[in-house]
Design a protein around this motif. Sequence first.
Motif, PDB file in Angstrom:
ATOM      1  N   SER B  28       0.811  -1.225   0.000  1.00 53.30           N
ATOM      2  CA  SER B  28       0.000   0.000   0.000  1.00 53.30           C
ATOM      3  C   SER B  28       0.845   1.276   0.000  1.00 53.30           C
ATOM      4  CB  SER B  28      -0.931   0.008   1.213  1.00 53.30           C
ATOM      5  OG  SER B  28      -0.176   0.000   2.406  1.00 53.30           O
ATOM      6  N   ASP B  67      -8.564   2.466  -2.937  1.00 51.05           N
ATOM      7  CA  ASP B  67      -8.632   2.199  -1.512  1.00 51.05           C
ATOM      8  C   ASP B  67      -7.281   1.628  -1.104  1.00 51.05           C
ATOM      9  OD1 ASP B  67     -10.986   0.472   0.689  1.00 51.05           O
ATOM     10  OD2 ASP B  67      -9.009   1.303   1.060  1.00 51.05           O
ATOM     11  N   SER B  69      -5.926   1.246   1.817  1.00 56.06           N
ATOM     12  CA  SER B  69      -5.892   0.375   2.995  1.00 56.06           C
ATOM     13  C   SER B  69      -6.181  -1.076   2.639  1.00 56.06           C
ATOM     14  CB  SER B  69      -6.886   0.871   4.051  1.00 56.06           C
ATOM     15  OG  SER B  69      -8.199   0.838   3.531  1.00 56.06           O
ATOM     16  N   SER B  70      -7.045  -1.281   1.650  1.00 55.22           N
ATOM     17  CA  SER B  70      -7.359  -2.649   1.237  1.00 55.22           C
ATOM     18  C   SER B  70      -6.554  -3.075   0.015  1.00 55.22           C
ATOM     19  CB  SER B  70      -8.851  -2.801   0.934  1.00 55.22           C
ATOM     20  OG  SER B  70      -9.213  -2.002  -0.183  1.00 55.22           O
TER      21      SER B  70
END
Lengths: 112, 109
Positions: B28, B67, B69-70
Motif C-alpha cells: 500500500s 482504496d 488500505s485494502s
Amino acid sequence: DTGVSQNPRHKITKRGQNVTFRCDPISEHNRLYWYRQTLGQGPEFLTYFQNEAQLEKSRLLSDRFSAERPKGSFSTLEIQRTEQGDSAMYLCASSPDLLTQYFGPGTRLLVL
Amino acid sequence: KQEVTQIPAALSVPEGENLVLNCSFTDSAIYNLQWFRQDPGKGLTSLLLIQSSQREQTSGRLNASLDKSSGRSTLYIAASQPGDSATYLCVSRGNKLVFGAGTILRVKS
C-alpha cells in the motif's frame, strides 16, 4: 505528431543475431524508460535514464542487453546474441516528471 | 515486492453495459495508481491517475477509485461502446512502476 516514437515497429531476426531499437522521446522530457512486455503480461521495467545518465537497471537486463542515451535525447536498446526468449514487445516511455509516463507504440521483436 | 493483480483477465460484454475492472496490489506504500489503455500496435494511453491521497478520479464515462488500505482499485466504465475494446492495465507507482497483466475487454455491438 510530437509523441514518443520507436523504430523499427517490427523486427524479425534469427537466434544469435544482434538487434538495436531506437526511441525518440517527447523533446522536453528528461526521463526515459524502457520496458519489455511478453504476451499476456503487463510491461516489465528494464531501465531508466535521466538525461544521459542511466540511473537504474532491472535484473531482467542481462549482460546481453545494453541501453544508451548519448546526448540525453534519443535512446537505443541493443540486444546481442538474441535468444528466442527475447521475443517480446519493447516499449519506451518518456516523462517530464515523476507523475506519469508517455508511451511509444513499441517495437515487436520475434526471434526465430 | 509489489504485485499487481487484475481481475477478470478477459471480459466480453454487449454494447451499453456498465462494467467494473478490478485491480489489487500488495504494497500500500504507493505514490499513485494509474489506469492505462493498450490498443494493438499503438502503445499505452493513460486514462486516469489517482494520487495516494485521493479516493477517485473521473473522466467522461470512466471513474477510477482507490482504496489504499485494502490495496484495491476499480475502473468503472459506463455505457460501454465497441470503441472501448482494448486491454486495460492497472499500474502502481511506488519506487517503481509495477504493471498488472491487464484485462482484455471486448464490447460487442
